[in-house]
Design an enzyme around this catalytic site. Sequence first.
Site, short mmCIF file in Angstrom:
data_model
loop_
_atom_site.label_atom_id
_atom_site.label_comp_id
_atom_site.label_asym_id
_atom_site.label_seq_id
_atom_site.Cartn_x
_atom_site.Cartn_y
_atom_site.Cartn_z
N SER A 1 0.86 -1.18 0.00
CA SER A 1 0.00 0.00 0.00
C SER A 1 0.90 1.23 0.00
CB SER A 1 -0.87 0.03 1.25
OG SER A 1 -1.50 -1.21 1.42
N HIS B 1 -6.29 -4.40 -5.23
CA HIS B 1 -5.05 -5.11 -5.47
C HIS B 1 -5.12 -5.72 -6.88
CE1 HIS B 1 -3.07 -5.29 -1.40
NE2 HIS B 1 -4.25 -4.80 -1.11
N HIS C 1 -1.96 -12.19 0.08
CA HIS C 1 -1.82 -12.17 1.54
C HIS C 1 -2.28 -13.48 2.17
CE1 HIS C 1 -1.99 -7.84 0.55
NE2 HIS C 1 -1.21 -7.68 1.60
N TYR D 1 -3.90 -13.77 4.86
CA TYR D 1 -5.26 -13.66 5.41
C TYR D 1 -6.35 -13.93 4.38
CZ TYR D 1 -5.08 -8.83 3.57
OH TYR D 1 -4.94 -7.72 2.78
N GLU D 2 -5.97 -13.97 3.11
CA GLU D 2 -6.96 -14.30 2.09
C GLU D 2 -7.31 -15.78 2.10
OE1 GLU D 2 -6.27 -12.11 -1.77
OE2 GLU D 2 -4.48 -11.55 -0.66
N ALA E 1 2.67 -1.42 4.06
CA ALA E 1 2.14 -0.47 5.03
C ALA E 1 2.18 -1.18 6.37
CB ALA E 1 0.72 -0.10 4.67
N MET F 1 0.96 -7.36 7.94
CA MET F 1 0.35 -8.65 7.57
C MET F 1 1.02 -9.27 6.34
SD MET F 1 -3.61 -7.47 8.00
CE MET F 1 -4.12 -6.40 9.36
N SER F 2 2.27 -8.92 6.09
CA SER F 2 2.92 -9.44 4.88
C SER F 2 4.44 -9.50 5.09
CB SER F 2 2.61 -8.53 3.69
OG SER F 2 3.20 -7.26 3.87
N ASN G 1 -0.06 4.17 10.53
CA ASN G 1 -0.88 4.41 11.73
C ASN G 1 -0.09 3.95 12.94
OD1 ASN G 1 -1.57 1.66 10.40
ND2 ASN G 1 -2.04 1.36 12.56
N HIS H 1 -8.95 0.84 7.93
CA HIS H 1 -8.23 0.64 6.68
C HIS H 1 -8.16 1.94 5.87
CE1 HIS H 1 -6.52 -1.54 3.39
NE2 HIS H 1 -7.55 -1.32 2.59
N1 HPA Z 1 -1.40 -3.74 11.95
C1 HPA Z 1 -1.22 -4.67 10.99
N2 HPA Z 1 -1.09 -4.37 9.72
C2 HPA Z 1 -1.11 -3.08 9.36
C3 HPA Z 1 -1.27 -2.05 10.30
C4 HPA Z 1 -1.42 -2.41 11.68
O1 HPA Z 1 -1.59 -1.55 12.57
N3 HPA Z 1 -1.24 -0.88 9.61
C5 HPA Z 1 -1.06 -1.20 8.31
N4 HPA Z 1 -0.97 -2.52 8.15
#
Ligand code: HPA
Length: 272
Positions: A31, A62, A84, A86-87, A114, A212-213, A236, A248
């Site tokens: 991202s 994506h 990912h 999580y998919e 990200a 998450m990657s 964040n 998100h």
């Molecule tokens: N946690 C997990 N994955 C993320 C986050 C987070 O705070 N921000 C962007 N991807």
Amino acid sequence: MSKMYEKLQKCVSIIREKTDFVPEVALVLGSGLGEYARNMDVKAEVPYSEIEGFPVSTVAGHDGRFLFGYVEKVPMVIMKGRVHYYEGYDMTDVVMPIRIMGMLGAKKVILTNAAGGVNQDFQPGDLMMITDHISTFVPSPLRGENLDELGTRFPDMSHVYDPELCEVIRKAAKKLNVPLKEGIYVQCSGPNYETPAEIRAFRGMGVDAVGMSTVCEAMAANHMGMKVCGISCITNMAAGILDQPLNHKEVQEVADRVKTTFERLVTETVMQ
Ligand code: HPA
């Protein structure tokens, strides 16, 4: 020969029917770098959907494809849209694209993502070079029959993020006057964000950023002898640090705000 290696070879031959381009550097767009292809002189495109047996990403926005071409005269393959965990894919499927890019010739890989800031000295919008990772909370992509054709059963992970490439990123950031943080990234499975208790535990473990990657990809690339580096865009503060829920949209907005700087840093890194 293992079933997975056969599957990878089949994907490679499908790509080779479409292009004979040999990349030196692979770049995985997270991202914030989604539009990076505008910096590339694209010579060939292969949508993942045209590669039989390839995991196709389901996340909105994506747009999954390999782009082959030149960034400042460097032959590159860009993975636009990653897959990912999580998919719902197995980790071995998640890392197929990395292995394929390596099999197509890429010797180096730049991973981007990200991430949430765990280190309280970080701020949304910061860029963090990954110096090491913690993979303990997701399955290893190397689990199962070893792909002997690619690498050894018990690979060393002492320097997953190549010290020379890290130095290149530092120099690139300095040249561009881009402030660069450094730190440890932990991969969680997602798709949920973490709890405040998890983030406190991570901080105690020395983690600086959570996402998450990336870690599984870095491990697969390291296994096959590619030189790896990674940069996170801190979008964040991780859960519980600020008194506000994560969403998100916020992640996307911050990634969007930083994208030009992020792109310049990646291009300068590639050029060095
Ligand atoms: N946690 C997990 N994955 C993320 C986050 C987070 O705070 N921000 C962007 N991807």
